[in-house]
Design a protein around this motif. Sequence first.
Motif, PDB file in Angstrom:
ATOM      1  N   THR A  22     -14.309 -46.042   0.592  1.00 59.34           N
ATOM      2  CA  THR A  22     -12.980 -45.866   1.172  1.00 59.34           C
ATOM      3  C   THR A  22     -12.342 -44.565   0.702  1.00 59.34           C
ATOM      4  OG1 THR A  22     -12.649 -48.272   1.310  1.00 59.34           O
ATOM      5  CG2 THR A  22     -10.684 -46.891   1.413  1.00 59.34           C
ATOM      6  N   VAL A  23     -12.427 -44.293  -0.599  1.00 55.46           N
ATOM      7  CA  VAL A  23     -11.885 -43.050  -1.146  1.00 55.46           C
ATOM      8  C   VAL A  23     -12.667 -41.853  -0.605  1.00 55.46           C
ATOM      9  CG1 VAL A  23     -11.551 -41.712  -3.274  1.00 55.46           C
ATOM     10  CG2 VAL A  23     -11.000 -44.157  -3.230  1.00 55.46           C
ATOM     11  N   PHE A  24     -13.984 -41.980  -0.553  1.00 58.25           N
ATOM     12  CA  PHE A  24     -14.840 -40.905  -0.042  1.00 58.25           C
ATOM     13  C   PHE A  24     -14.448 -40.518   1.377  1.00 58.25           C
ATOM     14  CE2 PHE A  24     -18.466 -39.447   2.367  1.00 58.25           C
ATOM     15  CZ  PHE A  24     -19.118 -38.561   1.528  1.00 58.25           C
ATOM     16  N   MET A  25     -14.313 -41.508   2.253  1.00 60.29           N
ATOM     17  CA  MET A  25     -14.016 -41.246   3.665  1.00 60.29           C
ATOM     18  C   MET A  25     -12.637 -40.609   3.840  1.00 60.29           C
ATOM     19  SD  MET A  25     -16.628 -41.885   5.438  1.00 60.29           S
ATOM     20  CE  MET A  25     -18.076 -42.905   5.723  1.00 60.29           C
ATOM     21  N   HIS A  26     -11.671 -41.061   3.054  1.00 59.86           N
ATOM     22  CA  HIS A  26     -10.325 -40.504   3.161  1.00 59.86           C
ATOM     23  C   HIS A  26     -10.303 -39.042   2.720  1.00 59.86           C
ATOM     24  CE1 HIS A  26      -5.979 -39.978   2.621  1.00 59.86           C
ATOM     25  NE2 HIS A  26      -5.827 -41.039   3.403  1.00 59.86           N
ATOM     26  N   LEU A  27     -10.993 -38.726   1.626  1.00 57.71           N
ATOM     27  CA  LEU A  27     -11.078 -37.347   1.169  1.00 57.71           C
ATOM     28  C   LEU A  27     -11.788 -36.475   2.198  1.00 57.71           C
ATOM     29  CD1 LEU A  27     -11.962 -37.870  -2.612  1.00 57.71           C
ATOM     30  CD2 LEU A  27      -9.828 -36.923  -1.708  1.00 57.71           C
ATOM     31  N   MET A  28     -12.858 -37.006   2.790  1.00 54.31           N
ATOM     32  CA  MET A  28     -13.574 -36.260   3.818  1.00 54.31           C
ATOM     33  C   MET A  28     -12.668 -35.934   5.004  1.00 54.31           C
ATOM     34  SD  MET A  28     -16.931 -37.375   6.048  1.00 54.31           S
ATOM     35  CE  MET A  28     -18.156 -36.778   4.903  1.00 54.31           C
ATOM     36  N   ASP A  29     -11.898 -36.926   5.449  1.00 50.37           N
ATOM     37  CA  ASP A  29     -11.008 -36.719   6.598  1.00 50.37           C
ATOM     38  C   ASP A  29      -9.973 -35.641   6.321  1.00 50.37           C
ATOM     39  OD1 ASP A  29     -12.263 -38.575   8.220  1.00 50.37           O
ATOM     40  OD2 ASP A  29     -10.907 -40.220   7.685  1.00 50.37           O
TER      41      ASP A  29
END
Length: 266
Positions: free
Chosen positions: A237-244
């Motif tokens: 979840t944290v990974f995807m948000h940072l990527m976005d």
Amino acid sequence: MKEYLSSDNDIFYFGKNKEVWLVRSDSRYYKNEFVIWCKDWNESKGHYNRIVGYMRFGSFNKNRQNVYISYDNEALYSWLVSARYYIEEALNLEFLQISKLDIALDFNFNVEKHLIRQYKDDSYDLIVNGRLADNKAVFGVGFLSWWNPRHRIFANPQMLVKNEKSTLSMKTYNKKKEIEQESNKYYIQEKAGFNSTMYRVEITCKNHKLLKKTLDSLRISDEYLYSHLNDEHVLITVFMHLMDRIIHLRKNRKPLNILNEAIKKL
């Protein structure tokens, strides 16, 4: 603790059986820097000593006056990540915040190729660092070069996206090749269970305030993330948000995660 460790001693022992100890090392940026060691055991080695990570304090930067611990990469792929509370207790420290974070997803196929294909698909808008990209010269995305046109990419590229201050970045690469030719970190392959092929998508966040914006958006705290470092769902979840925040797609005004779009077409 700072006063105690600022003495001239080179080794300091902690724990009931001295199972954790600090060994002083040289530093260009801190008055005091130590390698954190602990005792370990396994069937092949028996009893042995291993590095947990590194501890620093006394920065010459007046804005960095806390005690900082960074975990050794190999420790993060072992049981030691579960012993982080014992380590800080033994060293008489209390958790404050996460200053920097490296977080990655590994795949047993060439995910880089699919990401690049998705990047080039102009049926989507491309948003880089919060701005709609000009397809003739996409700033902030590198493929062995900067200012790449969206449709002309060098052969065998490594995809790299970063913000203007390089405090938040994402890159893709052949992790198996990197292990074999550079790092020799075969324990990563063993942990992942990927032997023949291994590609990585990696995000690096070098700024606490920047990371906190993501955590606030997700309504979680530094301490919550720190206590859930073993929770794959939280990490993704944290990974995807940072990527976005670095790069994402948009279609019909709807924001879309570029990695999700790339792998759902497999």
